[in-house]
Design a protein around this motif. Structure first.
Motif, PDB file in Angstrom:
ATOM      1  N   GLU A 414       0.838  -1.194   0.000  1.00 42.06           N
ATOM      2  CA  GLU A 414       0.000   0.000   0.000  1.00 42.06           C
ATOM      3  C   GLU A 414       0.873   1.243   0.000  1.00 42.06           C
ATOM      4  OE1 GLU A 414      -3.991   0.762   2.241  1.00 42.06           O
ATOM      5  OE2 GLU A 414      -2.379   1.537   3.521  1.00 42.06           O
ATOM      6  N   MET A 415       0.510   2.183  -0.843  1.00 40.73           N
ATOM      7  CA  MET A 415       1.202   3.472  -0.879  1.00 40.73           C
ATOM      8  C   MET A 415       0.181   4.586  -0.778  1.00 40.73           C
ATOM      9  SD  MET A 415       3.677   5.220  -3.768  1.00 40.73           S
ATOM     10  CE  MET A 415       2.299   5.793  -4.774  1.00 40.73           C
ATOM     11  N   LYS A 416       0.437   5.552   0.122  1.00 41.60           N
ATOM     12  CA  LYS A 416      -0.430   6.708   0.288  1.00 41.60           C
ATOM     13  C   LYS A 416       0.353   7.973  -0.059  1.00 41.60           C
ATOM     14  CE  LYS A 416      -3.394   4.835   3.956  1.00 41.60           C
ATOM     15  NZ  LYS A 416      -3.914   5.057   5.329  1.00 41.60           N
ATOM     16  N   ASP A 417      -0.244   8.793  -0.908  1.00 44.70           N
ATOM     17  CA  ASP A 417       0.299  10.102  -1.260  1.00 44.70           C
ATOM     18  C   ASP A 417      -0.658  11.135  -0.681  1.00 44.70           C
ATOM     19  OD1 ASP A 417       1.356  12.371  -2.348  1.00 44.70           O
ATOM     20  OD2 ASP A 417       1.371  11.657  -4.408  1.00 44.70           O
ATOM     21  N   TYR A 418      -0.199  11.847   0.372  1.00 48.73           N
ATOM     22  CA  TYR A 418      -1.082  12.660   1.203  1.00 48.73           C
ATOM     23  C   TYR A 418      -0.663  14.122   1.132  1.00 48.73           C
ATOM     24  CZ  TYR A 418      -3.391  14.188   5.551  1.00 48.73           C
ATOM     25  OH  TYR A 418      -4.165  14.827   6.487  1.00 48.73           O
ATOM     26  N   ALA A 419      -1.651  15.006   0.972  1.00 48.28           N
ATOM     27  CA  ALA A 419      -1.367  16.440   0.907  1.00 48.28           C
ATOM     28  C   ALA A 419      -2.456  17.212   1.643  1.00 48.28           C
ATOM     29  CB  ALA A 419      -1.280  16.905  -0.545  1.00 48.28           C
ATOM     30  N   VAL A 420      -2.038  18.275   2.343  1.00 51.89           N
ATOM     31  CA  VAL A 420      -2.961  19.137   3.078  1.00 51.89           C
ATOM     32  C   VAL A 420      -2.655  20.582   2.728  1.00 51.89           C
ATOM     33  CG1 VAL A 420      -3.791  19.868   5.334  1.00 51.89           C
ATOM     34  CG2 VAL A 420      -3.103  17.498   4.982  1.00 51.89           C
ATOM     35  N   ILE A 421      -3.701  21.352   2.408  1.00 51.66           N
ATOM     36  CA  ILE A 421      -3.577  22.787   2.163  1.00 51.66           C
ATOM     37  C   ILE A 421      -4.381  23.508   3.234  1.00 51.66           C
ATOM     38  CG2 ILE A 421      -4.044  24.673   0.552  1.00 51.66           C
ATOM     39  CD1 ILE A 421      -3.824  22.663  -1.717  1.00 51.66           C
ATOM     40  N   GLY A 422      -3.785  24.517   3.840  1.00 55.47           N
ATOM     41  CA  GLY A 422      -4.472  25.278   4.880  1.00 55.47           C
ATOM     42  C   GLY A 422      -3.863  25.089   6.241  1.00 55.47           C
ATOM     43  N   ALA A 423      -2.776  24.338   6.328  1.00 59.45           N
ATOM     44  CA  ALA A 423      -2.062  24.141   7.582  1.00 59.45           C
ATOM     45  C   ALA A 423      -0.580  23.964   7.251  1.00 59.45           C
ATOM     46  CB  ALA A 423      -2.601  22.922   8.331  1.00 59.45           C
ATOM     47  N   ALA A 424       0.231  23.914   8.290  1.00 59.54           N
ATOM     48  CA  ALA A 424       1.670  23.734   8.081  1.00 59.54           C
ATOM     49  C   ALA A 424       2.047  22.269   7.942  1.00 59.54           C
ATOM     50  CB  ALA A 424       2.439  24.367   9.239  1.00 59.54           C
ATOM     51  N   THR A 425       1.035  21.378   7.928  1.00 60.35           N
ATOM     52  CA  THR A 425       1.298  19.949   7.770  1.00 60.35           C
ATOM     53  C   THR A 425       1.994  19.693   6.436  1.00 60.35           C
ATOM     54  OG1 THR A 425      -0.705  19.465   9.031  1.00 60.35           O
ATOM     55  CG2 THR A 425       0.242  17.672   7.730  1.00 60.35           C
ATOM     56  N   PRO A 426       3.146  19.014   6.438  1.00 53.72           N
ATOM     57  CA  PRO A 426       3.873  18.799   5.174  1.00 53.72           C
ATOM     58  C   PRO A 426       3.217  17.718   4.319  1.00 53.72           C
ATOM     59  CG  PRO A 426       4.998  17.680   6.957  1.00 53.72           C
ATOM     60  CD  PRO A 426       3.875  18.451   7.598  1.00 53.72           C
ATOM     61  N   ASN A 427       3.338  17.830   3.014  1.00 51.51           N
ATOM     62  CA  ASN A 427       2.954  16.739   2.128  1.00 51.51           C
ATOM     63  C   ASN A 427       3.843  15.549   2.428  1.00 51.51           C
ATOM     64  OD1 ASN A 427       1.171  18.534   0.988  1.00 51.51           O
ATOM     65  ND2 ASN A 427       2.467  18.978  -0.786  1.00 51.51           N
ATOM     66  N   SER A 428       3.267  14.359   2.394  1.00 46.56           N
ATOM     67  CA  SER A 428       4.037  13.187   2.803  1.00 46.56           C
ATOM     68  C   SER A 428       3.510  11.932   2.133  1.00 46.56           C
ATOM     69  CB  SER A 428       3.998  13.028   4.330  1.00 46.56           C
ATOM     70  OG  SER A 428       2.666  13.085   4.803  1.00 46.56           O
ATOM     71  N   ASN A 429       4.335  10.891   2.168  1.00 45.63           N
ATOM     72  CA  ASN A 429       3.979   9.585   1.611  1.00 45.63           C
ATOM     73  C   ASN A 429       4.106   8.520   2.692  1.00 45.63           C
ATOM     74  OD1 ASN A 429       3.585  10.647  -0.936  1.00 45.63           O
ATOM     75  ND2 ASN A 429       5.627  10.112  -1.667  1.00 45.63           N
ATOM     76  N   SER A 430       3.324   7.467   2.537  1.00 52.04           N
ATOM     77  CA  SER A 430       3.431   6.313   3.422  1.00 52.04           C
ATOM     78  C   SER A 430       3.477   5.053   2.577  1.00 52.04           C
ATOM     79  CB  SER A 430       2.243   6.251   4.379  1.00 52.04           C
ATOM     80  OG  SER A 430       2.319   5.106   5.214  1.00 52.04           O
ATOM     81  N   TYR A 431       4.403   4.134   2.919  1.00 55.85           N
ATOM     82  CA  TYR A 431       4.556   2.879   2.194  1.00 55.85           C
ATOM     83  C   TYR A 431       4.441   1.731   3.200  1.00 55.85           C
ATOM     84  CZ  TYR A 431       6.755   6.221  -0.984  1.00 55.85           C
ATOM     85  OH  TYR A 431       7.026   7.315  -1.769  1.00 55.85           O
ATOM     86  N   ASN A 432       3.622   0.745   2.862  1.00 49.77           N
ATOM     87  CA  ASN A 432       3.415  -0.385   3.764  1.00 49.77           C
ATOM     88  C   ASN A 432       3.550  -1.684   2.978  1.00 49.77           C
ATOM     89  OD1 ASN A 432       1.829  -2.591   5.096  1.00 49.77           O
ATOM     90  ND2 ASN A 432       1.477  -1.029   6.636  1.00 49.77           N
ATOM     91  N   LEU A 433       4.415  -2.563   3.452  1.00 50.68           N
ATOM     92  CA  LEU A 433       4.586  -3.904   2.901  1.00 50.68           C
ATOM     93  C   LEU A 433       4.211  -4.906   3.974  1.00 50.68           C
ATOM     94  CD1 LEU A 433       5.613  -6.054   0.888  1.00 50.68           C
ATOM     95  CD2 LEU A 433       7.907  -5.698   1.843  1.00 50.68           C
ATOM     96  N   GLY A 434       3.266  -5.795   3.659  1.00 53.93           N
ATOM     97  CA  GLY A 434       2.820  -6.782   4.629  1.00 53.93           C
ATOM     98  C   GLY A 434       2.799  -8.186   4.050  1.00 53.93           C
TER      99      GLY A 434
END
Length: 735
Positions: A414-434
């Motif tokens: 699973e790969m998540k590409d996450y972005a938030v506009i309107g806060a100082a939260t940085p754009n980030s990715n998450s990778y999960n191998l199970g």
């Protein structure tokens, strides 16, 4: 690229040869020997489902060698599970399944080819909601639909943002799937975010705990909810089939409609579904709650190619929803409006493995492209969330091997590409191998399920920031094993005792690590913690069931201890940048959640059925890292008692329902107490079978006395009570 891959796989599928493995049969009434139309037939080990026609006939293709369990559901009958040692050597097999009439929805029987077989499935591992029970409980959201199930409650914030809670656990600890695929939204992050699965088109809902949950994630210590819509068909229907729904309710002047059709074209099956929903603001005994409207539309199109070797299919889905968050004088006096969109692409493939050891290989690839915008006024965007989730899951099921009865093993990516506009939260990715193994073992009368899963998680901001105000923002890796063991033992033909153990692992989410900024929709200023460790929990459950003739009883006690429970803690401190908002800091603490639940059914006077349940959950955490003093966790549901009495004869049901919630004064930091309440409800339904059609009519009344009450898990409970008196009418046509 997705469509090129889809068509390539479909083309390759046309070239794969295979032998005919078909199971046909008839569903009949055990007393009258008459055929039973519109019975739902499901192969437990596989993604196979069919519906009997007006003559009680059904057909299933491409079934593998080995033992299979065919489960048949039909309203007014005992659920029957037929165990077959399936040895299809290019020969078709025909069976006849008799269903015995009953009023008990929890009652099930099992018929086995081998009289010494002790049962293939753990009773506690899978609960299902379907048929008339599903229609009578169908709500505007998935959480509302499940709210009458034992152990369930719902976290709410108006009419649309609602999420189920199981035994006090939700959010990241509860996985919500649709047809076995992650919902791909951000409803687990914040109470103002909505689940992107429409409840009105639901055919069946499954709830799984224990080893079965490890096939889908290490973090599902609360369990898994799987909503079945069958967007990709694995079986060729005998004719065009489908269903049409109309639904209306009074408390918000709401209406919804859906149409689902399955069309066979030789070896191809086309599935399509359209759903629309609209409602105005909610009315309470104290007046209307402003900005609680909802307008949504969803549609899906699936095509599958079914052959003797298995099937190959693809689907595309779209959801668009506009809904409101009620006003808060301290945060957003006019309320917030959310516009939510999701595109989903899915490829599924299954291949029957023609040997004595392996049954079937199944894989699916999904891409969820999710986006929602929070408008604080007509033209002012407060926040915007974007999430693209790409998932791949593949597993192989096997037959008996040594001391292992049945099981499956596989991998997930699973790969998540996450972005938030309107806060100082940085754009980030998450990778999960199970990687996981789920196995069944029979030791005499003991039936054991065991599971083990390994996960490797990489959470990575797209840009490191060692000078951030919340700490050193940088990549984090987490890896660990999760294990589970469940066992049942039949004391006699009435009593079964059992136990479940689950050792879970949950890596901190991107929000828990990196969030920084105001979230006005929920009146918080969220502060992540880049140094958080993984959450670990040890869950234990002991249960007993009694099932005999016209009686059913299940009782369970459970306890979960967390060595590092992750949640957003209200600090009580006003944020210096936004003085109207409190700082909510993500922390990890030692905690425990424990309780009990009891449910029972009793048929009496031939046509009457009593159902009742009681459940109680307690949540505690250490006061500090240096203290062993325990204090309450926030957002824990109170003691709840639910009961109903139903009169049922032929195709007509009528009944009453009572829900009693105790006062909740076991409060987390800065929580306010919630008074107890009693709600009276009622329901009625009628079914007509006419030729090739089944007509169902349901009327459901809630809060008949128009009681003013507040849900302790509602984020806005101090501002607004829950909905007042409501009448919900539902018509559903099956063809």
């Amino acid at each position: 690229m997705y469509f090129i891959l889809t068509y390539l796989l479909l083309f390759l599928g046309l070239l794969i040869p295979g032998d005919s493995n078909t199971l046909t049969g008839y569903i009949i009434d055990a007393d009258t020997k008459e055929p039973i139309p519109f019975a739902y037939i499901h192969v437990e080990e596989l993604n196979r489902a069919a519906t009997s026609d007006q003559h009680g006939f059904f057909s299933m293709q491409n079934l593998p060698i080995g033992e299979l369990h065919i489960t048949v559901h039909r309203l007014g009958y005992k659920t029957s599970t037929v165990s077959i040692e399936h040895t299809l050597n290019n020969e078709d097999v025909e069976i006849e399944i008799e269903l015995t009439p009953t009023l008990l929805s929890s009652q099930a029987i099992e018929i086995t080819a081998d009289a010494t077989h002790s049962g293939a499935h753990l009773i506690h591992a899978s609960d299902k909601l379907y048929g008339d029970d599903l229609r009578q409980q169908l709500g505007a959201t998935l959480a509302q639909t499940l709210s009458n199930v034992t152990g369930f409650s719902q976290r709410t914030m108006g009419s649309s943002p609602a999420r189920p809670i199981i035994r006090g656990m939700g959010d990241e600890r509860l996985l919500i799937l649709e047809d076995g695929i992650n919902s791909g939204d951000v409803s687990d992050q914040s109470p103002d975010h909505s689940v992107t699965i429409e409840s009105s088109s639901t055919q069946e809902i499954e709830i799984a705990r224990g080893p079965a949950a490890l096939a889908y994630g290490a973090n599902a210590i609360g369990g898994i909810i799987n909503v079945i819509n069958n967007k990709i068909s694995s079986n060729i229907p005998q004719k065009i089939t489908g269903n049409f729904l109309l639904n209306g309710e009074t408390v918000n002047t709401g209406a919804s409609s859906s149409l689902g059709v399955s069309i066979p074209l030789k070896r191809f099956v086309i599935n399509t579904n359209l759903t629309g929903k609209t409602n105005l603001d909610i009315k309470t005994p104290n007046g209307t709650v402003k900005n609680t409207y909802n307008n949504s539309f969803s549609g899906s199109l699936g095509i599958s190619y079914v052959k003797d070797w298995g099937y190959l299919g693809t689907s595309f889905s779209y959801l668009n929803s506009d809904f409101g968050i009620p006003p808060d004088p301290a945060g957003h006096p006019n309320g917030v409006v959310l516009n939510m969109q999701k595109y989903q692409y899915v490829i599924k493939a299954e291949y029957v493995l023609d040997n004595d050891l392996f049954k079937i290989w199944e894989t699916n690839l999904s891409i969820n492209n999710y986006n929602h915008i929070e408008y604080e006024s007509d033209d002012l965007i407060g926040m915007e969330f974007g999430l693209v989730t790409t998932s791949l899951r593949s597993h192989i099921s096997h037959n008996k091997f040594g001391f292992l009865e049945n099981g499956n093993f596989g991998i997930s990516l699973e790969m998540k590409d996450y972005a938030v506009i309107g806060a100082a939260t940085p754009n980030s990715n998450s990778y999960n191998l199970g990687a996981f193994f789920i196995e069944e073992i029979d030791l005499g009368k003991f039936h054991i399920e065991t599971g083990i899963r390994f996960d490797y998680v990489l959470n990575a901001p797209k840009k490191d920031d060692p000078t951030s105000s919340i700490g050193n923002i940088s990549s984090r890796t987490f890896k660990a094993l999760s294990t589970s063991l469940s066992s049942t033992y039949p004391i006699n033909n009435k009593f079964i005792i059992g136990a479940t153990f689950l050792h879970s692992f949950r890596a901190p989410s991107l929000e828990e690590l990196y969030s920084e900024g105001p979230h006005l929709a929920v009146y918080t200023y969220e502060i992540g913690n880049p140094d958080l460790d993984a959450e670990r929990g040890l869950a234990k459950e002991i249960f007993v069931t009694y099932n005999h003739l016209n009686s059913f009883l299940k009782a369970a006690i459970y306890h979960t201890k967390f060595s590092n429970y992750l949640y957003a803690q209200d600090t009580g401190r006003r944020n210096f940048k936004n003085p109207d908002l409190n700082d909510f800091q993500f922390v990890g603490v030692e905690a425990q959640i424990y309780g009990f639940e009891v449910s029972a059914e009793q048929q009496f006077l031939d046509h009457f059925l009593f159902k009742g349940s009681i459940n109680h959950t307690v949540g505690r955490r250490n006061e500090s890292t240096t203290s062993s003093v325990l204090i309450p966790l926030p957002l824990i549901p109170p003691l709840t008692f639910k009961t109903s009495i139903k009169y049922s004869k032929h195709n007509f049901d009528i009944g009453t329902r009572l829900i009693v919630n105790a006062k909740q004064n076991d409060l987390g930091a800065f929580e306010t107490p919630t008074d107890g309440f009693t709600l009276l409800g009622g329901f009625a339904s009628y079914r007509i079978t006419s030729g090739k059609f089944l007509h169902t009519f349901s009327l459901n009344a809630t809060n008949i006395l128009n009681t003013t009450y507040r849900n302790h898990l509602s984020i806005i409970k101090d501002l607004n009570p829950e909905a007042g008196r409501n009448l919900n009418f539902l018509y559903r046509l099956y063809f």
